[in-house]
Design a protein around this motif. Structure first.
Motif, PDB file in Angstrom:
ATOM      1  N   ASN A  53       0.831  -1.212   0.000  1.00  0.00           N
ATOM      2  CA  ASN A  53       0.000   0.000   0.000  1.00  0.00           C
ATOM      3  C   ASN A  53       0.865   1.262   0.000  1.00  0.00           C
ATOM      4  N   ARG A  54       2.015   1.220   0.733  1.00  0.00           N
ATOM      5  CA  ARG A  54       2.932   2.382   0.762  1.00  0.00           C
ATOM      6  C   ARG A  54       3.532   2.623  -0.629  1.00  0.00           C
ATOM      7  N   LEU A  55       3.979   1.541  -1.299  1.00  0.00           N
ATOM      8  CA  LEU A  55       4.547   1.666  -2.645  1.00  0.00           C
ATOM      9  C   LEU A  55       3.505   2.203  -3.634  1.00  0.00           C
ATOM     10  N   LEU A  56       2.281   1.714  -3.538  1.00  0.00           N
ATOM     11  CA  LEU A  56       1.222   2.154  -4.437  1.00  0.00           C
ATOM     12  C   LEU A  56       0.903   3.639  -4.240  1.00  0.00           C
ATOM     13  N   ALA A  58       2.479  -1.724  -9.624  1.00  0.00           N
ATOM     14  CA  ALA A  58       2.357  -1.595  -8.154  1.00  0.00           C
ATOM     15  C   ALA A  58       0.935  -1.948  -7.691  1.00  0.00           C
ATOM     16  N   LYS A  59      -0.072  -1.520  -8.437  1.00  0.00           N
ATOM     17  CA  LYS A  59      -1.463  -1.804  -8.070  1.00  0.00           C
ATOM     18  C   LYS A  59      -1.768  -3.295  -8.128  1.00  0.00           C
ATOM     19  N   LYS A  60      -1.188  -4.005  -9.162  1.00  0.00           N
ATOM     20  CA  LYS A  60      -1.415  -5.444  -9.279  1.00  0.00           C
ATOM     21  C   LYS A  60      -0.840  -6.198  -8.073  1.00  0.00           C
ATOM     22  N   GLY A  61       0.396  -5.824  -7.660  1.00  0.00           N
ATOM     23  CA  GLY A  61       0.996  -6.482  -6.487  1.00  0.00           C
ATOM     24  C   GLY A  61       0.186  -6.239  -5.225  1.00  0.00           C
ATOM     25  N   CYS A  62      -0.345  -5.015  -5.060  1.00  0.00           N
ATOM     26  CA  CYS A  62      -1.161  -4.690  -3.865  1.00  0.00           C
ATOM     27  C   CYS A  62      -2.455  -5.489  -3.849  1.00  0.00           C
ATOM     28  N   ASP A  63      -3.114  -5.623  -4.996  1.00  0.00           N
ATOM     29  CA  ASP A  63      -4.375  -6.373  -5.073  1.00  0.00           C
ATOM     30  C   ASP A  63      -4.168  -7.849  -4.745  1.00  0.00           C
TER      31      ASP A  63
END
Length: 816
Positions: free
Chosen positions: A240-243, A601-606
């Motif tokens: 979430n921080r990276l996103l 980044a969004k794909k990894g967070c999901d």
């Protein structure tokens, strides 16, 4: 308790009677049906009110009367008591009304229930008798009607025992047994219910053990999954921080795209507006040319102004309307005056006829007034005849009632074989005397009725003639009223005739004047004025149209100049928008890599969030399962505890049930048997004693069995009661009655009626020797007041006071 006085008002055969009761022995003497028993029943009613099945209000209240009352005066326990009860006939029944009670001068009003409660308290009777319709203690100690005494002796065993249980006040034992049976039935039903609750307790224990094992398994699985859930939550936090960092670059890119989209929209709007203005310029050029051509084609040559033309139109239009209105008004006025003249001429011609009619009506009116003067005298005579007819009708109804009553008496006496009170045969001589007396009454009634009917017919005929004369007078009055109104109307008509002649002269003059004015107006040239008016209106319309077209042409020229200026401004705005778009394209090209980085980044967070969600769902499922198992364990533990409690109650219920069935009911039966045995022994001894005092036959003996049934033995052998003579049966009944009195007075120690006894026909069928024995019995009783009802003449010799009851014309009375 000592009776002092009783007052009867409309009670059975008594209309209004006051009777004093002296101390000592008293005989109520009189023929059968004279009204002796009525006195005793009235006294009982005064004390206890209406008794269902024995003493109804319908039987007490005198036939034909709507209200009645009984007032009883007596002494009890040193107190003077006066009680009064009232009866009132309703639509379908006869009801008790409120009454009063006076104790030592203190008066209290009360309902029939409240009065009964006071009497029971004063007499020392059991209070539970308030809710019962019968007072058995009074009925079997003080006053027992002859038929009721025979009933208790000759009834079946169980009925006799139930009556005596109530009389002795020991029916409570039977009620205890009945109530215990009801309780046992309820307890058995309760036992079945408890057995149903206890059933399945072993299965519930097995289910409890299984659920506790499942709860332990669920706890272990939760311990394994919770560390994995913590790791997944930390991974989600890092991604979430990276996103969030990549989101800032993406936001700048979105802003540039938005600005480019807005500039495209503005450019399109300016191009569309320029094209729209160009088309509007072309339309305005064409419309301006057409308007100039229409203005050139209008013929508006005139030296007058627009305002002068409008003023001339208004004046000519008003003049035409005025001429037409005056013509119409004078024409209508002429027609109205012509009609009025004709009406007035006709009315004057009719006045001569009205004058003759008025004289005829006044003459007829005078004759009618003479006829109506006799109206009051005829009315008074008619009222006198109607009163006479009503009086004769009442007398005829009374004679008819007396005749029917005599016929009923003859019918009853001829069909009567034995006396209903003493069971003796009714002699033929007695029947003949009564029949002859009633036949003579019928003959006299018929003769009187015939005379009255002749008088009635004469008065009815006279009344009919009088009413006819009165109707004729009423018709004359109506005719006179009508004639008076008509004569008044004719007088008013004749009075107004002179005024109508004056009005006729005025109307004829006005008609001549209106005709002259109408001829003058018809000479005016309305058509010429109308043609001039139309020409001026046409010219005015052309001038107005020219002015309007010139205004429109001016507006279009101004709009053409405005559009030229707007096109110059639009051309400048389009150049500025194109320069700004070139700069936005350069910035978008520089920020192209930010979108790819943001999407990775969004794909990894999901993916991290989805993994944590699966772990959370698994944890929640196990926790829900754990809560369900815990809830099931609580339910099972509660059900097991309830079943254990039901098991304890079942054991206790069975113990009480066993005690009631095998111990309590047996004890109650033994107690009742012992009490009844003591009463029976005392009763039997008194019964034998009184019977021996009345019957000297040594071979005839009496006793009682365990059900209080009289047993007769003759020459050592048991005999039937039906086989005894009439006097012996009466002796059995009297001995039973006296024994019952003594036993009740000794058992119920609180009662205060021990000094009074009333004997109803106690000597029926007695021989002369047995009647002498009754004298000894009365003396042995030792009571302060003994009241005897009998038609035996010999009884009069051994009582202190004799009251003779007689009956005449269906009304009973008391003599000395």
């Amino acid at each position: 308790m000592i009776l002092k006085n009783i007052k009867l008002s409309n009670i059975r055969s008594y209309r209004s009677q006051s009777i004093d009761f002296p101390d000592g022995s008293l005989l109520l003497s009189g023929d059968i049906g004279a009204g002796k028993s009525t006195i005793l029943l009235a006294a009982e009613f005064a004390l206890f009110g209406i008794m269902k099945g024995d003493l109804s209000g319908e039987n007490l209240l005198r036939y034909g009367s709507d209200e009645g009352s009984v007032e009883l005066k007596f002494d009890v326990d040193g107190k003077e008591v006066i009680i009064k009860r009232n009866l009132k006939r309703a639509k379908d029944s006869t009801k008790q009304e409120s009454g009063f009670i006076i104790v030592d001068g203190k008066k209290d009003d009360g309902t029939h229930i409240e009065l009964k409660a006071r009497i029971l308290d004063l007499l020392g009777y059991p209070k539970e008798l308030v809710s019962k319709s019968k007072s058995l203690v009074y009925r079997y100690t003080v006053y027992t009607p002859q038929e009721q005494m025979k009933h208790i002796i000759f009834s079946d065993r169980e009925e006799r025992l139930n009556i005596l249980r109530g009389v002795f006040g020991i029916d409570r034992y039977k009620r205890v047994v009945e109530n215990t049976s009801i309780i046992l039935k309820t307890m058995k039903e309760r036992s079945k219910e408890l057995e149903g609750r206890v059933f399945g307790i072993e299965e519930k224990n097995r289910q409890l053990i299984f659920q506790k094992t499942e709860l332990e398994k669920a706890g272990k699985r939760l311990g394994e999954i919770r560390p994995k859930l913590c790791s997944a939550a930390k991974l989600v936090e890092d991604r979430n921080r990276l996103l969030a960092e990549k989101e800032k670059g993406m936001e700048n890119l979105r802003q540039l795209k938005k600005e480019l989209e807005i500039s495209s929209m503005k450019l399109n709007d300016k191009v569309s507006l320029s094209e729209k203005n160009r088309k509007e310029q072309e339309i305005l050029e064409k419309q301006a040319f057409e308007t100039s051509e229409r203005i050139s084609g209008l013929d508006v040559r005139t030296a007058r102004s627009l305002e002068r033309i409008e003023q001339s139109i208004k004046e000519n239009d008003a003049r035409i309307k005025s001429i037409l209105q005056q013509r119409s008004g004078f024409s209508e006025s002429k027609k109205h005056l012509e009609r009025r003249v004709k009406e007035l001429e006709k009315s004057i011609e009719e006045s001569a006829e009205h004058s003759m009619n008025l004289e005829l009506k006044e003459k007829e009116l005078l004759e009618l007034k003479k006829k109506t003067e006799a109206k009051d005298r005829l009315k008074r005579y008619a009222e006198e005849l109607e009163h006479g007819i009503n009086d004769i009708s009442k007398k005829l109804n009374e004679l008819e009632a007396l005749r029917k009553n005599s016929e009923s008496i003859m019918k009853n006496i001829l069909s009567m074989q034995t006396c209903p009170m003493c069971t003796r045969p009714v002699e033929k001589e007695h029947k003949h005397d009564i029949t002859a007396r009633e036949q003579e009454n019928i003959r006299r009634s018929l003769e009187s009725a015939k005379l009255l009917e002749n008088q009635l017919n004469e008065k009815k005929e006279g009344l009919k003639d009088i009413k006819k004369s009165i109707e004729e007078v009423f018709e004359s009055e109506k005719r006179a009223e009508k004639l008076g109104a008509e004569a008044g109307s004719l007088k008013k008509t004749l009075d107004g005739m002179a005024e109508k002649k004056k009005e006729l002269a005025r109307s004829e003059q006005e008609l001549v004047s209106s005709t002259e004015k109408l001829l003058a107006l018809q000479k005016e040239d309305v058509d010429k004025i109308s043609r001039e008016l139309e020409d001026e209106k046409s010219l005015l319309k052309r001038l107005q149209e020219k002015n309007h077209l010139e205004e429109i042409l001016g507006e279009k020229e101004a709009r053409k100049k405005e559009l030229v200026m707007m096109q110059e401004e639009i051309k400048k705005d389009i150049g500025d928008i194109n320069n700004a778009r070139i700069m936005l394209y350069d910035k978008l090209k520089a920020a192209g890599d930010a979108e790819t980085s943001y999407l990775n980044a969004k794909k990894g967070c999901d993916e991290a969030k989805e993994n944590m969600k699966l772990l959370q769902i698994e944890e929640k499922g196990i926790a829900t399962q754990e809560d369900g198992i815990s809830g099931m364990i609580k339910i099972l533990e509660k059900e097991i505890n309830e079943k254990l409690l039901a098991k304890q109650r079942l054991e206790r219920t069975r113990q009480v049930q066993d005690w009631l069935e095998n111990q309590f009911l047996n004890v109650v039966a033994v107690i009742e048997k012992n009490v009844m045995y003591k009463i029976q022994a005392q009763f039997r001894e008194l019964f034998q004693q009184w019977f021996k005092a009345l019957v000297e036959d040594e071979a005839l003996m009496v006793s009682l069995d365990e059900s209080f049934t009289p047993i007769v033995q003759q020459d050592g052998y048991e005999a039937s009661l039906d086989g005894l003579s009439g006097g012996e049966k009466t002796a059995v009944a009297l001995a039973y009655r006296l024994s019952l009195n003594k036993v009740i007075n000794s058992i119920v120690g609180t009662i205060k009626t021990k000094d009074l006894i009333i004997l109803d026909e106690p000597t029926d069928g007695f021989s002369s020797e047995q009647l002498d024995k009754v004298r000894d019995v009365i003396e042995d009783l030792g009571m302060k007041q003994v009241i005897i009802v009998s038609h035996e003449p010999k009884v009069e010799s051994f009582v202190n006071t004799v009251l003779r009851i007689g009956k005449s014309g269906h009304v009973s009375s008391v003599g000395g």
